[in-house]
Every structure is written in C-alpha cells, then in structure tokens.
Design a protein around this motif. Structure first.
Motif, PDB file in Angstrom:
ATOM      1  N   CYS A 195       0.819  -1.229   0.000  1.00  0.00           N
ATOM      2  CA  CYS A 195       0.000   0.000   0.000  1.00  0.00           C
ATOM      3  C   CYS A 195       0.843   1.266   0.000  1.00  0.00           C
ATOM      4  O   CYS A 195       1.909   1.310   0.604  1.00  0.00           O
ATOM      5  N   GLN A 196       0.310   2.295  -0.665  1.00  0.00           N
ATOM      6  CA  GLN A 196       0.957   3.607  -0.694  1.00  0.00           C
ATOM      7  C   GLN A 196       0.139   4.652   0.060  1.00  0.00           C
ATOM      8  O   GLN A 196       0.608   5.760   0.297  1.00  0.00           O
ATOM      9  N   ASP A 197      -1.103   4.332   0.409  1.00  0.00           N
ATOM     10  CA  ASP A 197      -1.924   5.309   1.123  1.00  0.00           C
ATOM     11  C   ASP A 197      -2.710   4.615   2.242  1.00  0.00           C
ATOM     12  O   ASP A 197      -2.777   3.391   2.319  1.00  0.00           O
ATOM     13  N   GLU A 198      -3.314   5.434   3.102  1.00  0.00           N
ATOM     14  CA  GLU A 198      -3.979   4.895   4.289  1.00  0.00           C
ATOM     15  C   GLU A 198      -5.284   4.175   3.977  1.00  0.00           C
ATOM     16  O   GLU A 198      -5.696   3.280   4.712  1.00  0.00           O
ATOM     17  N   LEU A 199      -5.935   4.527   2.876  1.00  0.00           N
ATOM     18  CA  LEU A 199      -7.165   3.855   2.494  1.00  0.00           C
ATOM     19  C   LEU A 199      -6.890   2.393   2.176  1.00  0.00           C
ATOM     20  O   LEU A 199      -7.604   1.493   2.617  1.00  0.00           O
ATOM     21  N   CYS A 200      -5.810   2.183   1.420  1.00  0.00           N
ATOM     22  CA  CYS A 200      -5.379   0.831   1.094  1.00  0.00           C
ATOM     23  C   CYS A 200      -4.926   0.113   2.374  1.00  0.00           C
ATOM     24  O   CYS A 200      -5.263  -1.043   2.617  1.00  0.00           O
ATOM     25  N   GLY A 201      -4.160   0.843   3.224  1.00  0.00           N
ATOM     26  CA  GLY A 201      -3.660   0.263   4.468  1.00  0.00           C
ATOM     27  C   GLY A 201      -4.773  -0.165   5.403  1.00  0.00           C
ATOM     28  O   GLY A 201      -4.669  -1.189   6.088  1.00  0.00           O
ATOM     29  N   GLU A 202      -5.851   0.614   5.417  1.00  0.00           N
ATOM     30  CA  GLU A 202      -7.008   0.277   6.247  1.00  0.00           C
ATOM     31  C   GLU A 202      -7.641  -1.028   5.780  1.00  0.00           C
ATOM     32  O   GLU A 202      -8.009  -1.890   6.579  1.00  0.00           O
ATOM     33  N   ARG A 203      -7.745  -1.181   4.458  1.00  0.00           N
ATOM     34  CA  ARG A 203      -8.321  -2.413   3.900  1.00  0.00           C
ATOM     35  C   ARG A 203      -7.444  -3.608   4.260  1.00  0.00           C
ATOM     36  O   ARG A 203      -7.935  -4.679   4.605  1.00  0.00           O
ATOM     37  N   ARG A 204      -6.136  -3.424   4.167  1.00  0.00           N
ATOM     38  CA  ARG A 204      -5.192  -4.508   4.482  1.00  0.00           C
ATOM     39  C   ARG A 204      -5.282  -4.884   5.963  1.00  0.00           C
ATOM     40  O   ARG A 204      -5.304  -6.063   6.315  1.00  0.00           O
ATOM     41  N   PRO A 278      -1.694 -12.521  14.870  1.00  0.00           N
ATOM     42  CA  PRO A 278      -1.083 -11.191  14.740  1.00  0.00           C
ATOM     43  C   PRO A 278      -1.842 -10.349  13.711  1.00  0.00           C
ATOM     44  O   PRO A 278      -2.696 -10.862  12.991  1.00  0.00           O
ATOM     45  N   ASN A 279      -1.516  -9.064  13.642  1.00  0.00           N
ATOM     46  CA  ASN A 279      -2.113  -8.212  12.608  1.00  0.00           C
ATOM     47  C   ASN A 279      -1.301  -6.928  12.461  1.00  0.00           C
ATOM     48  O   ASN A 279      -0.438  -6.625  13.292  1.00  0.00           O
ATOM     49  N   TYR A 280      -1.585  -6.181  11.407  1.00  0.00           N
ATOM     50  CA  TYR A 280      -0.969  -4.865  11.226  1.00  0.00           C
ATOM     51  C   TYR A 280      -1.428  -3.933  12.352  1.00  0.00           C
ATOM     52  O   TYR A 280      -2.581  -3.999  12.765  1.00  0.00           O
ATOM     53  N   VAL A 281      -0.522  -3.067  12.811  1.00  0.00           N
ATOM     54  CA  VAL A 281      -0.870  -2.202  13.940  1.00  0.00           C
ATOM     55  C   VAL A 281      -1.466  -0.862  13.507  1.00  0.00           C
ATOM     56  O   VAL A 281      -2.065  -0.164  14.310  1.00  0.00           O
ATOM     57  N   SER A 282      -1.289  -0.487  12.236  1.00  0.00           N
ATOM     58  CA  SER A 282      -1.860   0.780  11.772  1.00  0.00           C
ATOM     59  C   SER A 282      -2.124   0.730  10.278  1.00  0.00           C
ATOM     60  O   SER A 282      -1.781  -0.244   9.601  1.00  0.00           O
ATOM     61  N   ASN A 283      -2.735   1.808   9.760  1.00  0.00           N
ATOM     62  CA  ASN A 283      -3.047   1.893   8.327  1.00  0.00           C
ATOM     63  C   ASN A 283      -1.879   2.449   7.519  1.00  0.00           C
ATOM     64  O   ASN A 283      -1.929   2.465   6.291  1.00  0.00           O
ATOM     65  N   SER A 285       1.633   1.696   8.022  1.00  0.00           N
ATOM     66  CA  SER A 285       2.916   0.985   8.058  1.00  0.00           C
ATOM     67  C   SER A 285       2.683  -0.509   7.874  1.00  0.00           C
ATOM     68  O   SER A 285       1.544  -0.987   7.892  1.00  0.00           O
ATOM     69  N   VAL A 286       3.774  -1.245   7.698  1.00  0.00           N
ATOM     70  CA  VAL A 286       3.667  -2.705   7.591  1.00  0.00           C
ATOM     71  C   VAL A 286       4.092  -3.373   8.902  1.00  0.00           C
ATOM     72  O   VAL A 286       4.334  -4.568   8.944  1.00  0.00           O
ATOM     73  N   GLU A 287       4.173  -2.605   9.976  1.00  0.00           N
ATOM     74  CA  GLU A 287       4.504  -3.177  11.278  1.00  0.00           C
ATOM     75  C   GLU A 287       3.354  -4.051  11.760  1.00  0.00           C
ATOM     76  O   GLU A 287       2.186  -3.699  11.610  1.00  0.00           O
ATOM     77  N   VAL A 288       3.728  -5.213  12.325  1.00  0.00           N
ATOM     78  CA  VAL A 288       2.717  -6.126  12.852  1.00  0.00           C
ATOM     79  C   VAL A 288       2.976  -6.356  14.339  1.00  0.00           C
ATOM     80  O   VAL A 288       4.071  -6.091  14.841  1.00  0.00           O
ATOM     81  N   SER A 289       1.962  -6.872  15.020  1.00  0.00           N
ATOM     82  CA  SER A 289       2.107  -7.115  16.452  1.00  0.00           C
ATOM     83  C   SER A 289       1.042  -8.092  16.924  1.00  0.00           C
ATOM     84  O   SER A 289       0.097  -8.405  16.198  1.00  0.00           O
TER      85      SER A 289
END
Length: 317
Positions: A195-204, A278-283, A285-289
């Motif tokens: 993803c390059q934007d938060e909309l995509c990150g939210e979906r992920r 586990p899952n992504y922690v935000s929309n 970044s690719v950080e997981v926790s």
C-alpha cells in the motif's frame, strides 16, 4: 524415509511393542499437558518410553499444513515430542514439512487473473491505486477463494466489536480454513498487498476482521496468550513453525537465520486464526504485532517481552 505422523502412528500400533510404548507415552504427554504430578516410577517409565520411541518411525514423522487429518497428525507429533516444551516456550523444531520456496511465491499477478477469467485484465485496471482492492477482485475470480472469504467474513463480522457477541473461536476456524484451503497465490496477495496510502492500508489491516479475530476489549497479558496457544495443538504447531522459520539472527547480513523469507511469511500466515493471531498495527505501516501487553508481568517480564518481540521487532519477519 520420513512419513506423516498419522501413517507412522498406524505402523507403530501394528507392532505390539511399539503399541505398548506409544500408549505409555500418550499417558505421559497427557499428564504433562495437565500438569499432573508423577511419582518416581512414573517419571522413569515416561523417560524410557520416550527413549524407546526414539528408535521408531514416529521420531522423524512430520505433518502437512493442508492435510485432511492435520489435528490428529499434530497430536501424534506432540505426543512423541512432549519434552520439547518443558518450562519454556522455545519449541525448537516445526512439526510441518516442506517450508515455502522463494520461487514458488513469485507470481505474475495479471497473468493469474487472465488465466482465471479467460479474458484480459482491463476490469482490474482501475484498481492500480489500491493493490488490496485489486487482490480482492482477483480473489472474486475464484469460486473457492470468494466462498471461503465470504464464510469467514460473515462469521467474524457477526457481533464484531462486542466481546459477548463475537464468536472468536468460529471466526478463527473460518480464517484458518481460508488460509489453508485457498491457494497461496490468492491469500498472500490479499494479506501482503503493498500500500501507498492509508485507504489501502485500512483495507489490508481489516483483512482478518480484527474486531473479532484480533482485538479483545482490553489487552491481555502476552503470557496468557502464550498459555492459550500451548494448550492448542494447532496453535502450538504454528508457533513452532514461526519460531523456526522467522528466527532472527543479529550476526546474519539479512537478519534471518533461515535466509528464507517466503517460509517466514508462510509461517506468519499460519499464526492467523490461532489464539496468537497477529495483525498490522496501523493503516500507515507494515509493522505487525500481537494484541497483548507485558504490563504486570512481574518476574516474567523478560519472557513476556520476548514473546511480544517475536512479532513487533523481528527483523527476519
């Protein structure tokens, strides 16, 4: 030759000596799981059974992630290897055969969609700015992918956000079904879409319906998550697989002891749908926790931090 543990167990049970030893070991493993105290004679008997099974085909048997009797296979594996978890969460070795190969994970995305739809991919062109939306559309081209994705989504969204309403166990089972039964060409694209934007990150981030599968109303202690995991054959096996394939190595140039990122990502996918999902922690970044905390861990704080750090600060992953 290495066989799966269901076949190895069947061969053992046909041999009277192996059968008797295996039944003894089953009782020993059960006692260990339930923390039942054993007298001296029982401990000696268990040790002898474990040593005797070391000479049978059971010692080197493995399981496959997508096999039909997976839970049975894993139960056999942990019966034979019950000593691995003594007082510590480092499980040493994975019960699973054949880690992922890097080449196997390199897929021509558009060619895949074209093959499935029998036409060109012009209908996907509009998804270029949202790779996660595109991944979903490609999933919709496969009957199995869309059916199993719809299955877990409907279970996990029913009462999601309400601890009393959400059936987390069923949600987890639906997620495991999706990631085990749908070809990785689809599942890895949905879970790891770039993803390059938060909309995509939210979906992920919402791929696994985190309100049900990931989050509790309050964050539990990570040690509680670990205990829940070790009581479950599938979760314990996936954790062992993750520990083996995502073991970080500070001295290694790539930060990964196994040097196989595909196997690590596959092992990460295996954790989804377990008590240690586990899952992504935000929309953004690719950080997981993991969804847990190490506050109030007392003298086990170091162990708790280690569990939490396996996901949040794992260079290999």
């Amino acid at each position: 030759p290495r066989s799966d543990c269901v076949t190895a167990e069947q061969l053992c049970l046909l041999d009277s000596t192996c059968n008797a030893t295996y039944r003894t070991q089953e009782n020993c493993a059960l006692a260990k799981t339930r923390f039942l105290p054993l007298d001296h004679n029982s401990r000696v008997r268990c040790l002898n059974a474990e040593l005797d099974l070391g000479n049978s085909s059971l010692l080197h048997c493995k399981c496959h992630r997508r096999m039909k009797r997976q839970e049975h296979c894993l139960r056999v594996f942990w019966t034979v290897h019950s000593s691995m978890t003594d007082g510590y969460f480092n499980l040493e070795t994975s019960p699973y055969e054949n880690p992922a190969n890097e080449e196997h994970w390199k897929t021509d995305y558009n060619r895949l969609a074209a093959l499935l739809s029998g036409k060109d991919c012009s209908q996907l062109a509009g998804d270029a700015t949202n790779p996660c939306l595109k991944a979903t559309h490609v999933c919709n081209l496969s009957k199995k992918c869309v059916r199993l994705r719809t299955d877990y989504a409907s279970i996990c969204t029913k009462g999601a956000g309400s601890e009393d309403m959400c059936d987390r166990r069923r949600c987890h089972r639906g997620l495991r079904n999706f990631f085990e039964k749908v070809p990785e060409d689809f599942t890895k694209r949905i879970l790891f879409c770039p993803c390059q934007d938060e909309l995509c990150g939210e979906r992920r981030r919402k791929t696994i319906v985190p309100d049900c599968s990931f989050q509790y109303n309050t964050k539990p202690n990570c040690l509680w998550l670990l205990d829940s995991c070790l009581e479950d054959h599938i979760c314990k096996s996936r954790l062992a697989d993750f520990q083996q394939n995502c073991q970080p190595a500070d001295m290694s140039p790539d930060g990964c002891s196994q040097h196989n990122y595909a196997a690590c990502l596959q092992a990460y996918m295996g954790m989804i749908g377990t008590p240690m999902t586990p899952n992504y922690v935000s929309n953004s970044s690719v950080e997981v926790s993991l969804w847990c905390t190490c506050e109030s861990s007392g003298n086990q704080k170091e162990k708790c931090d280690q569990i939490f750090g396996m996901f949040e600060s794992n260079k290999c992953l």
